[in-house]
Design a protein around this motif. Structure first.
Motif, PDB file in Angstrom:
ATOM      1  N   ARG A   1       0.379  -1.322   0.233  1.00  0.00           N
ATOM      2  CA  ARG A   1      -0.084  -0.352  -0.046  1.00  0.00           C
ATOM      3  C   ARG A   1       0.677   1.008   0.181  1.00  0.00           C
ATOM      4  N   THR A   2       2.263   1.001  -0.572  1.00  0.00           N
ATOM      5  CA  THR A   2       3.161   2.515  -0.308  1.00  0.00           C
ATOM      6  C   THR A   2       2.460   3.426  -2.056  1.00  0.00           C
ATOM      7  N   PRO A   3       2.852   4.456  -1.180  1.00  0.00           N
ATOM      8  CA  PRO A   3       2.224   5.240  -2.504  1.00  0.00           C
ATOM      9  C   PRO A   3       3.733   5.372  -3.506  1.00  0.00           C
ATOM     10  N   ARG A   4       4.443   4.941  -3.041  1.00  0.00           N
ATOM     11  CA  ARG A   4       6.154   5.080  -4.152  1.00  0.00           C
ATOM     12  C   ARG A   4       5.559   3.704  -5.275  1.00  0.00           C
ATOM     13  N   LEU A   5       5.136   2.410  -4.085  1.00  0.00           N
ATOM     14  CA  LEU A   5       5.425   1.438  -4.898  1.00  0.00           C
ATOM     15  C   LEU A   5       3.032   1.418  -6.699  1.00  0.00           C
ATOM     16  N   ILE A   6       2.593   2.120  -5.231  1.00  0.00           N
ATOM     17  CA  ILE A   6       1.146   2.628  -6.476  1.00  0.00           C
ATOM     18  C   ILE A   6       2.122   3.377  -8.276  1.00  0.00           C
ATOM     19  N   MET A   7       2.573   4.556  -7.511  1.00  0.00           N
ATOM     20  CA  MET A   7       3.352   5.746  -8.527  1.00  0.00           C
ATOM     21  C   MET A   7       3.977   4.247  -9.456  1.00  0.00           C
ATOM     22  N   THR A   8       5.161   3.654  -9.357  1.00  0.00           N
ATOM     23  CA  THR A   8       5.588   3.633 -10.371  1.00  0.00           C
ATOM     24  C   THR A   8       4.965   2.085 -11.373  1.00  0.00           C
ATOM     25  N   LEU A   9       3.435   1.146 -10.396  1.00  0.00           N
ATOM     26  CA  LEU A   9       2.885   0.897 -11.766  1.00  0.00           C
ATOM     27  C   LEU A   9       2.242   1.263 -12.364  1.00  0.00           C
ATOM     28  N   VAL A  10       1.722   2.841 -11.825  1.00  0.00           N
ATOM     29  CA  VAL A  10       0.567   3.496 -12.868  1.00  0.00           C
ATOM     30  C   VAL A  10       2.281   3.443 -14.216  1.00  0.00           C
TER      31      VAL A  10
ATOM     32  N   THR B   1       2.836  12.044 -19.983  1.00  0.00           N
ATOM     33  CA  THR B   1       1.812  11.584 -18.947  1.00  0.00           C
ATOM     34  C   THR B   1       2.736  10.133 -17.371  1.00  0.00           C
ATOM     35  N   ALA B   2       3.208   9.801 -18.211  1.00  0.00           N
ATOM     36  CA  ALA B   2       4.415   9.106 -16.687  1.00  0.00           C
ATOM     37  C   ALA B   2       4.924  10.535 -16.754  1.00  0.00           C
ATOM     38  N   LEU B   3       6.112  11.212 -17.542  1.00  0.00           N
ATOM     39  CA  LEU B   3       6.715  12.129 -16.508  1.00  0.00           C
ATOM     40  C   LEU B   3       6.047  13.280 -15.778  1.00  0.00           C
ATOM     41  N   VAL B   4       4.944  13.758 -16.688  1.00  0.00           N
ATOM     42  CA  VAL B   4       3.969  14.289 -15.591  1.00  0.00           C
ATOM     43  C   VAL B   4       4.198  13.629 -13.934  1.00  0.00           C
ATOM     44  N   VAL B   5       3.374  12.774 -14.140  1.00  0.00           N
ATOM     45  CA  VAL B   5       3.066  11.852 -12.772  1.00  0.00           C
ATOM     46  C   VAL B   5       4.440  12.123 -12.072  1.00  0.00           C
ATOM     47  N   ALA B   6       5.623  10.993 -12.774  1.00  0.00           N
ATOM     48  CA  ALA B   6       6.538  11.121 -11.928  1.00  0.00           C
ATOM     49  C   ALA B   6       7.358  12.722 -11.282  1.00  0.00           C
ATOM     50  N   GLY B   7       7.096  13.609 -12.022  1.00  0.00           N
ATOM     51  CA  GLY B   7       6.971  15.350 -11.694  1.00  0.00           C
ATOM     52  C   GLY B   7       6.434  15.155 -10.754  1.00  0.00           C
ATOM     53  N   VAL B   8       5.165  15.240 -10.428  1.00  0.00           N
ATOM     54  CA  VAL B   8       4.972  15.689  -9.189  1.00  0.00           C
ATOM     55  C   VAL B   8       4.274  14.964  -8.373  1.00  0.00           C
ATOM     56  N   ALA B   9       4.809  13.403  -8.594  1.00  0.00           N
ATOM     57  CA  ALA B   9       4.714  12.378  -7.589  1.00  0.00           C
ATOM     58  C   ALA B   9       6.282  13.200  -7.006  1.00  0.00           C
TER      59      ALA B   9
END
Length: 402
Positions: free
Chosen positions: A198-207, A367-375
């Motif tokens: 349930r870690t946010p970092r893992l969820i972000m990586t999967l997205v 979109t992936a780059l934006v998500v990574a930047g926001v994270a």
């Protein structure tokens, strides 16, 4: 790298061949079974849905088995599903075998990723991941064309027999090379592994993995019309273009695997930016044959280099839940593999032209780059292997591990 990791890669090669080979068999299968082409196409969809839906629960089920036993169970089930598929004259039975094969494939890949990472050691998960994913890339380069050749010579059933035959030595090799280890009395339970995920970092990586893989298959699926209608090359160039993409992906997954353990941030930042630029340049210059063919090779390398690094990061991030992390990573990649072609098909159906999948691939990577930047901006970062999970609770019911 332990020999057993390469054995797992052989099994993944057989499974990747099965997943993609139907594209060259559909017409003969439809004629033999007396069904429509869309019906045969549904077999591919059934396989993809089985991979997406089945990966997490099948991986969860396997937590209560030693890893070698789980790998053998999944691989033998996969092999038998292809034997039945090769023998049956019923479309309905064949459909069921594709779903069963997909579930077995999903379970094998989830457990295989965890097993390979464990055998490779705590600092070589990226290289271990790259060996397994090399099996998928080699399936694109060699396995799928070989299936088409078998179909031309002996009919579509021979391709199914071929997958079963390739799987057989992998079964024996897993029995001999994957070590049997004693049960770990403090191995995490299903509840613990789920909590560790349930870690946010893992969820972000999967997205991010789903977005990048969606971009990859959005363009790869519709590469043929780009080559023939935009680049204006003859249909004889299509196999060469597909082979170039496969060669690039093989190079990318191996180079990315070597860098994913030591410099994952640089691979994702530089590789992701280059991937975005490559799709945009490809869309603008697809009419130039030389540039187009070079970019097919380059984009294959970048796509799988970045994608394999993301899978390795998922395993590092969820090091306390390796099997379920592999299951969810498998599901995320297949979400992308299903959604990307669907989006590309919608763009083509809307009359946006044969370059539109290339543009959509660029949009997905952006979109992936934006998500990574926001994270990163909100602090969803951390060193590889940091799961953020709470301390293990030995009082929970343990499971067998190896």
């Amino acid at each position: 790298m332990p020999f057993a990791v390469y054995v797992l890669g052989l099994a993944v090669f057989a499974q990747g061949t099965s997943e993609f080979m139907l594209s060259g068999l559909v017409e003969d299968m439809a004629a033999d079974l007396g069904v429509s082409l869309p019906a045969i196409g549904s077999l591919t969809s059934a396989f993809a849905v089985g991979m997406i839906v089945g990966a997490p629960p099948v991986a969860m089920l396997s937590l209560r088995w030693p890893r070698r036993r789980a790998l053998l169970a999944f691989l033998i089930t996969f092999l038998l599903a292809h034997v039945v598929g090769a023998l049956t004259h019923s479309f309905e039975v064949l459909f069921v075998t594709r779903v069963i094969a997909a579930l077995a494939n999903a379970g094998f890949l989830a457990v295989g990723l965890a097993t390979a990472a464990s055998m490779a050691g705590s600092r070589a998960k990226g290289r271990a991941t790259s060996v397994l994913l090399s099996g998928v890339t080699l399936a694109c380069v060699a396995g799928v064309p070989l299936g088409a050749v078998l179909n031309e010579v002996w009919g579509w059933r021979s391709a199914f027999w071929g997958v079963a035959i390739i799987s057989a030595p992998a079964v024996l090799a897993v029995m001999r090379s994957v070590p049997t280890t004693p049960v770990d009395p403090v191995a995490p339970s299903v509840r613990y592994e789920l909590r560790a995920l349930r870690t946010p970092r893992l969820i972000m990586t999967l997205v991010l993995g789903a977005l990048v893989n969606g971009a990859t298959f959005c363009s790869f699926t519709y590469l043929t019309p780009v080559i023939t209608d935009v680049t204006d090359l003859s249909s004889g160039w299509v196999p060469a273009a597909l082979a170039l993409f496969g060669i690039g992906s093989f190079v990318g997954v191996n180079v990315g695997g070597r860098l994913a353990d030591s410099r994952p941030g640089q691979v994702l930042a530089v590789g992701g930016t280059a991937l975005l630029a490559g799709w945009l340049i490809f869309a603008l210059t697809a009419a130039n044959p030389v540039v187009a063919l070079i970019l097919v090779l380059v984009q294959g390398a970048l796509s799988f280099g970045v994608g394999s690094t993301l899978i390795a990061q998922a395993l590092y991030t969820a090091s306390d839940a390796p099997t379920l992390a592999g299951g969810f990573a498998t599901a995320a990649l297949n979400v992308g593999a299903a959604a990307g072609p669907a989006l590309g098909g919608l763009a083509l159906g809307a009359g946006l032209g044969h370059r539109s999948p290339l543009v959509l691939s660029a949009v997905l990577v952006a979109t992936a780059l934006v998500v990574a930047g926001v994270a990163r901006a909100i602090g969803i970062t951390g060193d590889k292997g940091d799961t953020g999970a709470t301390e293990r609770r030995p009082a929970e019911r343990p499971v067998e591990a190896s």
